[in-house]
Scaffold this active site. Structure first.
Site, PDB file in Angstrom:
ATOM      1  N   HIS A  23      44.833  19.248-104.023  1.00 51.38           N
ATOM      2  CA  HIS A  23      45.097  17.504-104.284  1.00 51.38           C
ATOM      3  C   HIS A  23      43.260  17.157-104.579  1.00 51.38           C
ATOM      4  O   HIS A  23      43.104  16.401-105.749  1.00 51.38           O
ATOM      5  CB  HIS A  23      45.571  16.544-103.090  1.00 51.38           C
ATOM      6  CG  HIS A  23      47.404  17.219-103.190  1.00 51.38           C
ATOM      7  ND1 HIS A  23      47.484  18.662-102.493  1.00 51.38           N
ATOM      8  CD2 HIS A  23      48.408  16.302-103.320  1.00 51.38           C
ATOM      9  CE1 HIS A  23      48.345  18.529-102.820  1.00 51.38           C
ATOM     10  NE2 HIS A  23      49.370  17.676-102.904  1.00 51.38           N
ATOM     11  N   HIS A  57      43.718  19.996 -94.684  1.00 52.19           N
ATOM     12  CA  HIS A  57      42.335  19.917 -94.867  1.00 52.19           C
ATOM     13  C   HIS A  57      41.573  19.218 -94.174  1.00 52.19           C
ATOM     14  O   HIS A  57      41.241  18.290 -93.120  1.00 52.19           O
ATOM     15  CB  HIS A  57      42.106  19.481 -96.217  1.00 52.19           C
ATOM     16  CG  HIS A  57      43.227  20.103 -97.337  1.00 52.19           C
ATOM     17  ND1 HIS A  57      43.299  21.502 -97.527  1.00 52.19           N
ATOM     18  CD2 HIS A  57      44.023  19.281 -98.204  1.00 52.19           C
ATOM     19  CE1 HIS A  57      44.514  21.629 -99.056  1.00 52.19           C
ATOM     20  NE2 HIS A  57      44.816  19.926 -98.819  1.00 52.19           N
TER      21      HIS A  57
END
Length: 281
Positions: free
Chosen positions: A195, A237
Protein backbone atom coordinates in the site's frame (compact mmCIF):
# COMPACT_ATOMS: atom_id res chain seq x y z
CA UNK A 1 40.66 -98.66 68.55
CA UNK A 2 38.80 -96.24 70.78
CA UNK A 3 41.55 -93.72 70.38
CA UNK A 4 41.39 -93.97 66.60
CA UNK A 5 37.65 -93.54 66.59
CA UNK A 6 37.90 -90.46 68.78
CA UNK A 7 40.45 -88.86 66.46
CA UNK A 8 38.27 -89.43 63.44
CA UNK A 9 35.17 -88.02 65.14
CA UNK A 10 37.05 -84.92 66.21
CA UNK A 11 38.31 -84.39 62.64
CA UNK A 12 34.75 -84.65 61.33
CA UNK A 13 33.49 -82.14 63.87
CA UNK A 14 36.27 -79.73 62.93
CA UNK A 15 35.42 -80.01 59.23
CA UNK A 16 31.74 -79.44 59.99
CA UNK A 17 32.57 -76.32 61.98
CA UNK A 18 34.79 -74.93 59.22
CA UNK A 19 32.07 -75.55 56.66
CA UNK A 20 29.78 -73.03 58.36
CA UNK A 21 29.24 -69.68 56.58
CA UNK A 22 30.95 -67.63 59.24
CA UNK A 23 34.14 -69.72 58.89
CA UNK A 24 34.21 -69.98 55.07
CA UNK A 25 36.91 -67.29 54.80
CA UNK A 26 39.27 -69.53 56.79
CA UNK A 27 39.08 -72.26 54.16
CA UNK A 28 40.03 -69.94 51.24
CA UNK A 29 43.64 -69.88 50.22
CA UNK A 30 45.34 -66.49 50.22
CA UNK A 31 45.89 -65.07 46.71
CA UNK A 32 49.27 -65.63 45.29
CA UNK A 33 51.07 -62.36 44.78
CA UNK A 34 53.11 -61.72 41.67
CA UNK A 35 56.76 -62.27 41.77
CA UNK A 36 59.28 -59.52 41.45
CA UNK A 37 59.68 -60.00 37.68
CA UNK A 38 55.93 -60.04 37.09
CA UNK A 39 55.39 -56.89 39.16
CA UNK A 40 58.11 -55.10 37.19
CA UNK A 41 56.53 -56.16 33.86
CA UNK A 42 53.09 -55.04 34.89
CA UNK A 43 54.50 -51.71 36.09
CA UNK A 44 56.17 -51.21 32.73
CA UNK A 45 52.98 -52.05 30.86
CA UNK A 46 51.03 -49.64 33.03
CA UNK A 47 53.65 -46.94 32.41
CA UNK A 48 53.35 -47.45 28.65
CA UNK A 49 49.55 -47.39 28.74
CA UNK A 50 49.35 -44.16 30.74
CA UNK A 51 50.60 -41.85 27.93
CA UNK A 52 48.23 -43.51 25.46
CA UNK A 53 45.29 -43.07 27.81
CA UNK A 54 46.24 -39.47 28.47
CA UNK A 55 46.47 -38.82 24.73
CA UNK A 56 43.08 -40.41 24.15
CA UNK A 57 41.56 -38.38 26.97
CA UNK A 58 43.11 -35.18 25.63
CA UNK A 59 41.89 -35.73 22.06
CA UNK A 60 38.16 -35.18 22.71
CA UNK A 61 38.92 -32.15 24.85
CA UNK A 62 41.02 -30.66 22.08
CA UNK A 63 38.39 -31.40 19.44
CA UNK A 64 35.70 -30.09 21.73
CA UNK A 65 37.59 -26.88 22.39
CA UNK A 66 37.95 -26.19 18.67
CA UNK A 67 34.96 -24.30 17.28
CA UNK A 68 33.98 -23.80 13.68
CA UNK A 69 34.34 -20.36 12.22
CA UNK A 70 30.58 -19.83 12.10
CA UNK A 71 30.27 -20.37 15.84
CA UNK A 72 33.13 -17.97 16.45
CA UNK A 73 31.43 -15.40 14.28
CA UNK A 74 28.20 -15.81 16.22
CA UNK A 75 29.97 -15.51 19.55
CA UNK A 76 31.96 -12.50 18.34
CA UNK A 77 29.60 -10.59 16.02
CA UNK A 78 30.83 -7.58 14.15
CA UNK A 79 29.72 -4.04 14.80
CA UNK A 80 27.59 -4.15 11.66
CA UNK A 81 25.75 -7.26 12.87
CA UNK A 82 25.12 -5.76 16.29
CA UNK A 83 23.82 -2.54 14.72
CA UNK A 84 21.49 -4.41 12.35
CA UNK A 85 20.09 -6.60 15.12
CA UNK A 86 19.54 -3.56 17.32
CA UNK A 87 17.72 -1.69 14.55
CA UNK A 88 15.52 -4.70 13.82
CA UNK A 89 14.67 -5.04 17.49
CA UNK A 90 13.74 -1.35 17.70
CA UNK A 91 11.69 -1.68 14.51
CA UNK A 92 9.72 -4.64 15.84
CA UNK A 93 9.14 -2.97 19.22
CA UNK A 94 7.91 0.30 17.72
CA UNK A 95 5.75 -1.49 15.14
CA UNK A 96 4.05 -3.55 17.83
CA UNK A 97 3.37 -0.45 19.88
CA UNK A 98 1.95 1.37 16.88
CA UNK A 99 -0.41 -1.51 16.03
CA UNK A 100 -3.18 0.09 18.07
CA UNK A 101 -5.87 -0.97 15.57
CA UNK A 102 -4.63 -4.52 15.05
CA UNK A 103 -7.69 -6.06 16.75
CA UNK A 104 -11.05 -4.83 17.91
CA UNK A 105 -9.84 -5.31 21.48
CA UNK A 106 -6.82 -3.04 20.93
CA UNK A 107 -6.53 0.41 22.45
CA UNK A 108 -7.86 2.05 19.27
CA UNK A 109 -10.02 -0.86 18.24
CA UNK A 110 -13.04 1.39 17.72
CA UNK A 111 -11.25 3.16 14.85
CA UNK A 112 -10.30 -0.06 13.11
CA UNK A 113 -13.07 0.12 10.49
CA UNK A 114 -12.17 3.71 9.57
CA UNK A 115 -8.45 2.89 9.30
CA UNK A 116 -9.30 -0.18 7.20
CA UNK A 117 -11.33 2.01 4.84
CA UNK A 118 -8.40 4.41 4.54
CA UNK A 119 -6.07 1.54 3.70
CA UNK A 120 -8.53 0.30 1.09
CA UNK A 121 -8.05 3.54 -0.87
CA UNK A 122 -4.47 2.43 -1.55
CA UNK A 123 -5.29 -1.12 -2.55
CA UNK A 124 -3.99 -2.31 -5.91
CA UNK A 125 -7.26 -3.85 -7.09
CA UNK A 126 -9.12 -0.63 -6.25
CA UNK A 127 -6.76 1.49 -8.33
CA UNK A 128 -6.59 -0.92 -11.25
CA UNK A 129 -10.40 -1.16 -11.53
CA UNK A 130 -10.78 2.61 -11.12
CA UNK A 131 -8.16 3.29 -13.81
CA UNK A 132 -9.86 0.92 -16.26
CA UNK A 133 -13.25 2.58 -15.66
CA UNK A 134 -11.77 6.02 -16.23
CA UNK A 135 -10.01 4.78 -19.36
CA UNK A 136 -13.25 3.51 -20.88
CA UNK A 137 -14.90 6.90 -20.29
CA UNK A 138 -12.01 9.06 -21.44
CA UNK A 139 -12.41 10.74 -24.86
CA UNK A 140 -9.15 12.67 -25.15
CA UNK A 141 -5.88 11.29 -26.42
CA UNK A 142 -3.90 12.96 -23.66
CA UNK A 143 -6.14 11.52 -20.96
CA UNK A 144 -5.95 8.04 -22.46
CA UNK A 145 -2.17 8.30 -22.68
CA UNK A 146 -1.88 9.17 -18.99
CA UNK A 147 -4.35 6.48 -17.93
CA UNK A 148 -2.69 3.72 -19.96
CA UNK A 149 0.72 4.53 -18.48
CA UNK A 150 -0.83 4.69 -15.01
CA UNK A 151 -2.42 1.29 -15.55
CA UNK A 152 0.91 -0.21 -16.59
CA UNK A 153 2.59 1.40 -13.58
CA UNK A 154 0.00 -0.13 -11.25
CA UNK A 155 0.47 -3.58 -12.78
CA UNK A 156 4.26 -3.19 -12.49
CA UNK A 157 3.91 -2.16 -8.85
CA UNK A 158 1.67 -5.11 -7.94
CA UNK A 159 3.90 -7.67 -9.66
CA UNK A 160 7.17 -6.28 -8.30
CA UNK A 161 5.96 -6.02 -4.71
CA UNK A 162 4.49 -9.53 -4.85
CA UNK A 163 7.78 -10.91 -6.17
CA UNK A 164 9.88 -9.22 -3.48
CA UNK A 165 7.49 -10.38 -0.79
CA UNK A 166 7.77 -13.95 -2.05
CA UNK A 167 11.56 -13.72 -1.87
CA UNK A 168 11.85 -12.11 1.57
CA UNK A 169 8.80 -13.74 3.24
CA UNK A 170 8.88 -11.44 6.25
CA UNK A 171 5.95 -11.73 8.62
CA UNK A 172 4.15 -8.78 10.10
CA UNK A 173 4.51 -7.64 13.70
CA UNK A 174 1.22 -9.38 14.56
CA UNK A 175 0.22 -12.86 13.45
CA UNK A 176 -2.66 -12.26 11.04
CA UNK A 177 -4.03 -14.19 8.11
CA UNK A 178 -4.24 -12.17 4.86
CA UNK A 179 -7.70 -10.99 3.87
CA UNK A 180 -9.56 -11.76 0.67
CA UNK A 181 -8.49 -8.55 -1.06
CA UNK A 182 -4.88 -9.08 0.01
CA UNK A 183 -4.89 -12.56 -1.49
CA UNK A 184 -6.22 -11.22 -4.80
CA UNK A 185 -3.50 -8.56 -4.92
CA UNK A 186 -0.88 -11.14 -3.80
CA UNK A 187 -0.11 -8.98 -0.75
CA UNK A 188 0.66 -11.91 1.55
CA UNK A 189 3.79 -10.83 3.43
CA UNK A 190 5.06 -7.76 5.22
CA UNK A 191 8.14 -6.55 3.34
CA UNK A 192 7.81 -4.28 1.43
CA UNK A 193 4.50 -2.57 2.19
CA UNK A 194 2.42 -2.78 -0.99
CA UNK A 195 0.00 0.00 0.00
CA UNK A 196 2.85 2.39 0.79
CA UNK A 197 4.55 1.62 -2.51
CA UNK A 198 1.35 2.15 -4.47
CA UNK A 199 0.41 5.33 -2.65
CA UNK A 200 3.84 6.88 -3.22
CA UNK A 201 3.84 5.92 -6.91
CA UNK A 202 0.29 7.13 -7.58
CA UNK A 203 0.73 10.42 -5.72
CA UNK A 204 3.97 11.18 -7.53
CA UNK A 205 2.39 10.20 -10.84
CA UNK A 206 -0.63 12.44 -10.37
CA UNK A 207 1.48 15.36 -9.14
CA UNK A 208 3.61 15.11 -12.25
CA UNK A 209 0.90 14.70 -14.90
CA UNK A 210 -2.09 16.59 -13.51
CA UNK A 211 -2.44 20.30 -12.93
CA UNK A 212 -3.60 20.58 -9.33
CA UNK A 213 -3.92 23.43 -6.90
CA UNK A 214 -1.57 23.67 -3.96
CA UNK A 215 -4.15 22.48 -1.37
CA UNK A 216 -4.88 19.42 -3.51
CA UNK A 217 -1.19 18.69 -3.81
CA UNK A 218 -0.79 18.85 -0.05
CA UNK A 219 -3.82 16.59 0.43
CA UNK A 220 -2.43 14.10 -2.08
CA UNK A 221 0.90 13.85 -0.27
CA UNK A 222 -0.91 13.59 3.08
CA UNK A 223 -3.12 10.84 1.68
CA UNK A 224 -0.09 8.82 0.57
CA UNK A 225 1.47 9.10 4.03
CA UNK A 226 -1.76 8.16 5.82
CA UNK A 227 -2.27 5.11 3.59
CA UNK A 228 1.21 3.88 4.45
CA UNK A 229 0.83 4.50 8.19
CA UNK A 230 -2.64 2.92 8.25
CA UNK A 231 -1.17 -0.49 7.51
CA UNK A 232 1.20 -0.08 10.46
CA UNK A 233 -1.72 0.86 12.71
CA UNK A 234 -3.55 -2.26 11.55
CA UNK A 235 -0.55 -4.41 12.51
CA UNK A 236 0.08 -5.55 8.93
CA UNK A 237 3.53 -4.02 8.39
CA UNK A 238 6.60 -2.81 10.23
CA UNK A 239 7.85 0.74 10.04
CA UNK A 240 10.78 -0.34 7.86
CA UNK A 241 8.33 -2.07 5.51
CA UNK A 242 6.47 1.21 5.08
CA UNK A 243 9.65 3.22 4.46
CA UNK A 244 10.94 0.70 1.92
CA UNK A 245 7.51 0.67 0.30
CA UNK A 246 7.64 4.43 -0.21
CA UNK A 247 11.11 4.14 -1.75
CA UNK A 248 10.01 1.31 -4.05
CA UNK A 249 6.99 3.32 -5.21
CA UNK A 250 9.20 6.27 -6.17
CA UNK A 251 11.47 3.85 -8.01
CA UNK A 252 8.49 2.53 -9.98
CA UNK A 253 7.54 6.07 -10.94
CA UNK A 254 11.06 6.80 -12.19
CA UNK A 255 11.03 3.59 -14.20
CA UNK A 256 7.70 4.41 -15.85
CA UNK A 257 8.93 7.89 -16.71
CA UNK A 258 11.89 6.27 -18.45
CA UNK A 259 9.76 3.87 -20.52
CA UNK A 260 6.84 6.24 -21.03
CA UNK A 261 4.54 5.06 -23.83
CA UNK A 262 3.62 7.56 -26.49
CA UNK A 263 0.08 8.42 -27.51
CA UNK A 264 0.20 6.28 -30.66
CA UNK A 265 1.42 3.26 -28.70
CA UNK A 266 -1.33 3.75 -26.14
CA UNK A 267 -3.96 3.95 -28.91
CA UNK A 268 -2.64 0.71 -30.39
CA UNK A 269 -2.88 -0.99 -27.00
CA UNK A 270 -6.42 0.29 -26.53
CA UNK A 271 -7.41 -0.98 -29.97
CA UNK A 272 -5.93 -4.42 -29.25
CA UNK A 273 -7.68 -4.63 -25.90
CA UNK A 274 -11.04 -3.71 -27.42
CA UNK A 275 -10.54 -6.00 -30.45
CA UNK A 276 -10.94 -3.06 -32.85
CA UNK A 277 -7.33 -2.95 -34.06
CA UNK A 278 -6.50 -3.99 -37.62
CA UNK A 279 -2.94 -4.12 -38.99
CA UNK A 280 -4.14 -3.57 -42.59
CA UNK A 281 -6.34 -0.47 -42.16
Amino acid sequence: MPSTYNVRSRARERNNVLSRPEFMSLNQQPPRGPGPSESRGSARRQGQNKPQASQQSEEPTDSGSKMPEEDCMQLNPSFKGIAMNSLLAIDICLSKRMGVCAYTSSSWGGCRSMVTLLALTGHGITWIIGTIVCLTRSNTLAGQEVLVNLLLALILDVMTVAGVQRLVKRRGPWEMTPGFMDCIAMDLYSFPAAHASRAAMVSKFLLSHLVLAVPLRILLVLWAFLVGISRVLLGKHHLTDMVCGFALGLLHFSLMETVWLSSSTCQALISISTFSWSPFF
